[in-house]
Design a protein around this motif. Structure first.
Motif, PDB file in Angstrom:
ATOM      1  N   ASP A   1      44.876  37.265  36.442  1.00 21.12           N
ATOM      2  CA  ASP A   1      44.448  36.334  37.781  1.00 21.12           C
ATOM      3  C   ASP A   1      43.505  36.278  37.800  1.00 21.12           C
ATOM      4  O   ASP A   1      42.531  35.103  38.071  1.00 21.12           O
ATOM      5  CB  ASP A   1      45.126  36.865  39.475  1.00 21.12           C
ATOM      6  CG  ASP A   1      46.877  36.778  39.301  1.00 21.12           C
ATOM      7  OD1 ASP A   1      47.395  35.581  38.307  1.00 21.12           O
ATOM      8  OD2 ASP A   1      47.538  37.069  39.965  1.00 21.12           O
ATOM      9  N   ALA A   2      42.785  37.755  37.382  1.00 17.80           N
ATOM     10  CA  ALA A   2      41.559  37.764  38.343  1.00 17.80           C
ATOM     11  C   ALA A   2      40.509  36.593  36.907  1.00 17.80           C
ATOM     12  O   ALA A   2      39.032  36.572  37.072  1.00 17.80           O
ATOM     13  CB  ALA A   2      40.705  38.367  38.879  1.00 17.80           C
ATOM     14  N   PHE A   3      40.899  37.281  36.166  1.00 18.52           N
ATOM     15  CA  PHE A   3      40.000  37.102  34.493  1.00 18.52           C
ATOM     16  C   PHE A   3      40.122  36.197  33.934  1.00 18.52           C
ATOM     17  O   PHE A   3      39.836  34.982  33.175  1.00 18.52           O
ATOM     18  CB  PHE A   3      39.627  38.261  33.770  1.00 18.52           C
ATOM     19  CG  PHE A   3      38.842  38.622  32.732  1.00 18.52           C
ATOM     20  CD1 PHE A   3      37.658  38.657  32.956  1.00 18.52           C
ATOM     21  CD2 PHE A   3      38.899  38.149  31.253  1.00 18.52           C
ATOM     22  CE1 PHE A   3      36.781  38.879  31.808  1.00 18.52           C
ATOM     23  CE2 PHE A   3      38.338  38.478  30.178  1.00 18.52           C
ATOM     24  CZ  PHE A   3      36.635  38.946  30.882  1.00 18.52           C
ATOM     25  N   VAL A   4      41.977  36.100  33.056  1.00 15.90           N
ATOM     26  CA  VAL A   4      42.032  35.173  32.117  1.00 15.90           C
ATOM     27  C   VAL A   4      42.068  34.312  32.661  1.00 15.90           C
ATOM     28  O   VAL A   4      41.488  32.802  32.030  1.00 15.90           O
ATOM     29  CB  VAL A   4      43.103  35.566  30.970  1.00 15.90           C
ATOM     30  CG1 VAL A   4      43.696  35.034  30.201  1.00 15.90           C
ATOM     31  CG2 VAL A   4      43.143  37.639  30.611  1.00 15.90           C
TER      32      VAL A   4
ATOM     33  N   ALA B   1      48.883  52.008  39.015  1.00 20.96           N
ATOM     34  CA  ALA B   1      47.680  51.278  38.246  1.00 20.96           C
ATOM     35  C   ALA B   1      47.912  50.046  36.673  1.00 20.96           C
ATOM     36  O   ALA B   1      47.447  49.456  36.323  1.00 20.96           O
ATOM     37  CB  ALA B   1      46.912  51.698  37.238  1.00 20.96           C
ATOM     38  N   GLN B   2      49.157  51.210  35.925  1.00 18.50           N
ATOM     39  CA  GLN B   2      49.058  50.553  34.824  1.00 18.50           C
ATOM     40  C   GLN B   2      49.688  49.116  34.859  1.00 18.50           C
ATOM     41  O   GLN B   2      50.547  48.109  35.081  1.00 18.50           O
ATOM     42  CB  GLN B   2      50.336  51.765  34.076  1.00 18.50           C
ATOM     43  CG  GLN B   2      49.461  52.220  33.188  1.00 18.50           C
ATOM     44  CD  GLN B   2      50.091  53.917  32.854  1.00 18.50           C
ATOM     45  OE1 GLN B   2      51.164  53.788  33.059  1.00 18.50           O
ATOM     46  NE2 GLN B   2      49.988  54.837  31.568  1.00 18.50           N
ATOM     47  N   ALA B   3      50.602  48.857  36.221  1.00 15.89           N
ATOM     48  CA  ALA B   3      52.497  48.084  36.647  1.00 15.89           C
ATOM     49  C   ALA B   3      51.073  47.121  37.314  1.00 15.89           C
ATOM     50  O   ALA B   3      51.266  45.724  37.077  1.00 15.89           O
ATOM     51  CB  ALA B   3      53.157  47.879  37.040  1.00 15.89           C
ATOM     52  N   SER B   4      50.110  46.918  37.811  1.00 11.85           N
ATOM     53  CA  SER B   4      49.146  46.359  39.039  1.00 11.85           C
ATOM     54  C   SER B   4      48.341  45.845  37.811  1.00 11.85           C
ATOM     55  O   SER B   4      47.829  44.631  37.826  1.00 11.85           O
ATOM     56  CB  SER B   4      48.983  46.613  39.891  1.00 11.85           C
ATOM     57  OG  SER B   4      48.334  47.578  39.807  1.00 11.85           O
ATOM     58  N   ASP B   5      47.750  46.782  36.600  1.00 11.70           N
ATOM     59  CA  ASP B   5      46.624  46.530  36.482  1.00 11.70           C
ATOM     60  C   ASP B   5      46.377  45.040  35.479  1.00 11.70           C
ATOM     61  O   ASP B   5      45.334  44.473  35.739  1.00 11.70           O
ATOM     62  CB  ASP B   5      45.875  47.268  35.541  1.00 11.70           C
ATOM     63  CG  ASP B   5      44.602  48.022  36.289  1.00 11.70           C
ATOM     64  OD1 ASP B   5      44.381  48.137  37.827  1.00 11.70           O
ATOM     65  OD2 ASP B   5      44.107  49.101  35.823  1.00 11.70           O
TER      66      ASP B   5
END
Length: 243
Positions: A73-76, A63-67
């Motif tokens: 990609d999805a927000f910024v 999770a730390q690596a993928s979030d």
């Protein structure tokens, strides 16, 4: 500038996408795919004793690596594109191009301000240079300066170009102000999340629990001895054996 109501709706859509991708990432994850990418010696050295401890640890690492990547990609990136008055770039490694009166800004958007190593910096230099070469005649005709930027959504790092890094690095408040003209935009983004992440998190926690249960079952079935202890030799053989 995007109207506040439009920005609020955009923030909500981006958060929906972020959580949908996080949940999909977990639901599609398989134990053996994850174990192939982890250091079994490090896992053993940490003294993990139960299937549950091992599963929680490797899921947290994942999770730390993928979030951060998913969030970028999805927000910024969608928000940067919407508020920057620019257009999505088709150039390799570049996300946004903004043509202003005197400058042509090429922006590579990153979630965080982690400094690139030498090879990554060189690649970024090359990608900006490639775009500049393509635009050279166009910019010369219009009398515009090419302005390459690595923009980071958070942090305080601001770095001017140098011999080794031929692009600007701007982060956090300075980055959002650069593309919106609003010194408070970085605060507006946080305010407009409201309590939506708290409500979304429940969906994610259920998928997390499902993954823990699924992985724990698989660990016990495939990588544990009859007495329930973890079989570390079997884990390292799966991870590293030539067979």
């Amino acid at each position: 500038m995007v109207e506040l109501s439009e920005l609020e709706a955009l923030v909500r859509r981006c958060l929906d996408d972020f959580y949908s991708r996080r949940i999909s990432n977990l639901s599609n994850l398989r134990l053996k795919e994850l174990l192939k990418r982890k250091n079994p010696y490090l896992l053993r050295a940490m003294g993990l004793r139960t299937a549950g401890e091992l599963v929680e640890h490797i899921l947290l690492l994942h999770a730390q690596a993928s979030d951060e990547t998913i969030f970028g990609d999805a927000f910024v990136e969608p928000i940067v594109l919407a508020v920057s008055r620019g257009r999505k770039s088709g150039a390799k490694g570049i996300d946004i191009e903004i043509e202003e009166e005197k400058t042509y800004k090429a922006i590579a958007v990153k979630s965080g301000p982690n400094i690139f190593n030498a090879s990554q910096t060189a690649r970024m230099n090359d990608e900006f240079q490639e775009l500049q070469n393509r635009l050279r005649q166009h910019l010369r005709n219009l009398g515009k300066q090419f302005d390459p930027i690595l923009g980071c959504s958070y942090g305080k790092r601001v770095i001017e170009p140098s011999a080794k890094r031929r692009y600007r690095v701007i982060s956090g408040q300075a980055f959002w102000q650069e593309i919106t003209g609003d010194p408070d935009f970085y605060l507006k983004l946080m305010r407009l999340m409201y309590d939506y992440p708290d409500r979304q998190r429940e969906r994610y926690l259920q998928e997390w629990a499902n993954a823990v249960n699924r992985f724990t079952r698989d660990i016990l079935n495939d990588f544990a001895r009859a007495d329930g202890t973890l079989d570390w030799e079997k884990i390292v053989q799966f991870n590293s054996s030539c067979d």
